[in-house]
Design a protein around this motif. Sequence first.
Motif, PDB file in Angstrom:
ATOM      1  N   SER A  21       1.417  -1.527   0.332  1.00 44.88           N
ATOM      2  CA  SER A  21      -0.213   0.044  -0.163  1.00 44.88           C
ATOM      3  C   SER A  21       1.114   1.379  -0.332  1.00 44.88           C
ATOM      4  O   SER A  21       0.456   2.513  -0.132  1.00 44.88           O
ATOM      5  N   SER A 133     -11.376  -7.326   7.765  1.00 46.44           N
ATOM      6  CA  SER A 133     -10.626  -6.109   7.396  1.00 46.44           C
ATOM      7  C   SER A 133     -10.885  -6.639   5.933  1.00 46.44           C
ATOM      8  O   SER A 133     -11.902  -6.877   5.473  1.00 46.44           O
ATOM      9  N   GLU A 161     -11.008   0.027  10.202  1.00 46.59           N
ATOM     10  CA  GLU A 161     -11.108   0.893   9.313  1.00 46.59           C
ATOM     11  C   GLU A 161     -10.367   1.440   8.137  1.00 46.59           C
ATOM     12  O   GLU A 161     -10.465   1.641   7.565  1.00 46.59           O
ATOM     13  N   GLU A 162      -8.529   1.642   9.083  1.00 42.82           N
ATOM     14  CA  GLU A 162      -7.565   1.712   8.071  1.00 42.82           C
ATOM     15  C   GLU A 162      -6.881   1.534   8.264  1.00 42.82           C
ATOM     16  O   GLU A 162      -6.364   1.189   6.935  1.00 42.82           O
ATOM     17  N   VAL A 163      -6.025  -0.276   9.337  1.00 41.90           N
ATOM     18  CA  VAL A 163      -4.950  -0.300   8.753  1.00 41.90           C
ATOM     19  C   VAL A 163      -5.801  -2.336   7.998  1.00 41.90           C
ATOM     20  O   VAL A 163      -6.658  -2.212   7.909  1.00 41.90           O
ATOM     21  N   GLY A 182      -3.541   4.771  16.765  1.00 42.72           N
ATOM     22  CA  GLY A 182      -4.400   4.796  15.567  1.00 42.72           C
ATOM     23  C   GLY A 182      -5.708   4.266  15.719  1.00 42.72           C
ATOM     24  O   GLY A 182      -6.477   5.389  17.113  1.00 42.72           O
ATOM     25  N   GLU A 183      -6.775   3.745  15.323  1.00 45.21           N
ATOM     26  CA  GLU A 183      -7.523   3.127  14.817  1.00 45.21           C
ATOM     27  C   GLU A 183      -7.631   2.638  16.613  1.00 45.21           C
ATOM     28  O   GLU A 183      -9.366   2.564  16.810  1.00 45.21           O
ATOM     29  N   GLU A 200       1.428   8.112  16.109  1.00 40.91           N
ATOM     30  CA  GLU A 200       0.880   8.561  14.749  1.00 40.91           C
ATOM     31  C   GLU A 200       2.476   8.653  14.112  1.00 40.91           C
ATOM     32  O   GLU A 200       2.305   7.759  12.839  1.00 40.91           O
TER      33      GLU A 200
END
Length: 257
Positions: A21, A133, A161-163, A182-183, A200
């Motif tokens: 990514s 995920s 949500e993010e990773v 993070g989340e 972060e």
Amino acid sequence: TKFENVIVRRPGKSLCDGITSAPELGQPIYERAIEEHDDYIEALKKCGVAVTVLPALEEFPDSCFVEDPAVITRCGAIITNPGADSRNGEKDAIEPTIRLFFDDDKVKHIVAPGTLDGGDVMMVGDHFFVGRSARTNEEGIRQFIEILEGWGLSGSEVPLEEVLHLKTGVNYLEDGNMLVSGEFIDKPDFAEYNKVIVPEDEAYGANCIWVNGTVIVPEGYPTVLKAVQDLGYKTLVVDTSEYRKVDGGLSCLSLRF
Ligand code: CIR
């Protein structure tokens, strides 16, 4: 918990074509990846485990991330159904090795339409948190929890949500201590643990592994390293920067049991 065994797989030259990514980090350099892998194996051995080293599989660029095609519990092993097409065949490549350690009735499978990546599974004693995920779907989680419950273990779903994977952002260090970034900092699922908040700018450093009282920390994350040391753990530092280029880290590179 005491781990006796670890399984790793050598990276192949195809690692540079692994899923990523973060293409802006560039492709992994094979020679460096091999050196980092050597150091990783040495660190694991220092933690008192026997390391089984499997040969590289060039046809599967991400196959050094052995954590994803299998999950090993104290009661048995679960061969997963990895959610990325290019990685799905890794499950058949790892199974014979898993069977060297477990009797037939202790080896279970996640089957289609269920998908699950081991990187989405975090063991906390006899409970397993499972990230929902892009790789791990609802049916995969349902099958996984059913298998766990058959063994007297338990599991629960954590929506992501993010990773990429659950353990990209949260890792359990035993003794009630959890590294969160993070989340995951505010998720109610982890409210009861002693949370160590990863800043972060060191988020990648949340992916540490506890191995028999020692915590292996990736190189280059000083805040994380100090926080782990302040908890009283012995630490070992290993550079995983080549693996980071393809979204991999310390936990993904081994199966520990
Ligand atoms: C992938 O995208 O599947 C690999 N490039 C990285 C896998 C990392 N595994 C993990 O977090 N358990």
